[in-house]
Write an enzyme that holds these catalytic residues in place. Structure first.
Site, PDB file in Angstrom:
ATOM      1  N   SER A  98     -11.281  -0.952   3.334  1.00  0.00           N
ATOM      2  CA  SER A  98     -10.426  -1.358   4.457  1.00  0.00           C
ATOM      3  C   SER A  98      -9.775  -0.126   5.075  1.00  0.00           C
ATOM      4  CB  SER A  98      -9.354  -2.327   3.977  1.00  0.00           C
ATOM      5  OG  SER A  98      -9.937  -3.490   3.446  1.00  0.00           O
ATOM      6  N   GLU A 113      -4.854   2.464   6.448  1.00  0.00           N
ATOM      7  CA  GLU A 113      -4.628   2.379   5.007  1.00  0.00           C
ATOM      8  C   GLU A 113      -5.230   3.595   4.319  1.00  0.00           C
ATOM      9  OE1 GLU A 113      -6.219  -0.440   1.371  1.00  0.00           O
ATOM     10  OE2 GLU A 113      -5.580  -1.410   3.223  1.00  0.00           O
ATOM     11  N   ARG A 130       0.828  -1.208   0.000  1.00  0.00           N
ATOM     12  CA  ARG A 130       0.000   0.000   0.000  1.00  0.00           C
ATOM     13  C   ARG A 130       0.863   1.258   0.000  1.00  0.00           C
ATOM     14  NH1 ARG A 130      -2.111  -3.802  -1.096  1.00  0.00           N
ATOM     15  NH2 ARG A 130      -3.979  -4.774  -0.218  1.00  0.00           N
TER      16      ARG A 130
END
Length: 342
Positions: A226, A322, A158
């Protein structure tokens, strides 16, 4: 709201009523030259599916709506150059419809193609970096266009160069290389049930069904997917946690580390359904924080801190968001955003 501020509500899937000083819809490349004259903070927005606006943004939001897909190829691969404003899931569907499989594990990930390299999006054992050949970006400070090889993009979990030294770049297009000889990736979760003879369309359908069963539709319940990354720990820590919680899911990670399932940790900490104001931990997927209708940025920030601290206290594992948090002048982080509230 200041009289000249513009609403960011249509440009974030959390459904938050924050504002920006200015908003530019970029749908033609000939608009790029005009961006160089702006002197204040600037933020590039795709569909806002991974953004949390913590306060009003005191700058210009540029909404990338550049469109177009060009397909070329070699005897071994297809090469797709895709403009940054294209919808990611629609690209996955386009590839399957034109017999160019490979991206099906990444189906239903919300957002635009231009946002995909920033996060190095991934799901079910596949990341964008697996297929990325080149990224074209525009540096609005110098007014120059640059091409980045996959290696220069410095992809991580990420993460990418576009979150760091190239954060002043607007991604114009992404070139993907899809091998003509397709190999399914079936190592994660429900995909293993398909068996080694699964087709790309079967993988696509399974991924879509799984995501729809677990993840709320932002059109119905505001969220940014998420919220936390899956944490990585050293093997010794993972082994100790497995002794106490034998059903803890663990996965190998780069650098000899072990990746844990953040959603499992949050659920085992008893946080499903926990609410702060109108923000809540989703009752079906603990990794998702949702806006039940009237949530403020403060509600979501305080809920995120509660989740992080509860998991840390119970498991000794630190969760990192995230979701990209945007402050008054650009990217920020959870503790800094919280400090502005206190």
């Amino acid at each position: 709201m200041p009289s000249n501020a513009r609403s960011l509500l249509p440009f974030n899937t959390f459904g938050l009523s924050q504002t920006a000083d200015d908003i530019v819809i970029l749908d033609h490349r000939d608009q790029l030259a005009g961006l160089s004259g702006y002197q204040g903070p600037r933020l590039v927005v795709g569909e806002g599916s991974n953004l949390l606006f913590t306060v009003p943004f005191r700058g210009q939001a540029v909404v990338n709506r550049l469109k177009g897909i060009e397909v070329t190829g070699t005897p071994d691969d297809w090469l797709l150059t895709v403009q940054g404003g294209e919808n990611w899931h629609e690209l996955v569907c386009y590839c399957l419809e034109h017999d160019m499989p490979g991206l099906e594990n990444l189906a239903l990930i919300p957002g635009t193609v231009g946002a995909a390299p920033i996060q190095n999006i991934g799901a079910y054992g596949v990341e964008l970096s697996r297929f990325c050949e080149r990224v074209e970006s525009y540096d609005w400070q110098s007014g120059e266009t640059r091409y980045w090889t996959a290696a220069e993009c410095a992809f991580g979990y990420r993460d990418s160069v576009f979150k760091h030294q190239a954060r002043e770049h607007l991604i114009l297009s992404v070139t993907l290389r899809l091998p003509r000889v397709w190999q399914p990736m079936l190592g994660y979760g429900p995909l293993a049930e398909l068996g080694e003879h699964a087709t790309a369309h079967q993988v696509f359908e399974q991924v879509c069904a799984t995501r729809r069963a677990k993840l709320p539709d932002p059109a119905e319940l505001g969220n940014a997917g998420s919220f936390f990354k899956n944490p990585k720990v050293i093997p010794a820590q993972a082994e100790a946690l497995k002794l106490a919680w034998p059903d803890l899911p663990v996965y190998p990670a780069e650098g000899g580390q072990v990746k844990l399932a953040a959603g499992w940790l949050i659920e085992k900490a008893g946080l499903k359904g926990t609410a702060v104001g109108s923000a809540a931990v989703h009752e079906r997927q603990a990794l998702v924080l949702v806006n039940r209708g009237e949530a403020t940025s403060e509600d979501i920030l305080r809920l995120a801190a509660l989740v992080r601290d509860r998991v840390s206290g119970q498991f000794g594992v630190q969760l990192e968001p995230e979701v990209r948090m945007i402050g008054a002048e650009g990217e920020t982080h959870l503790d800094e955003a919280l400090s502005w509230l206190n």
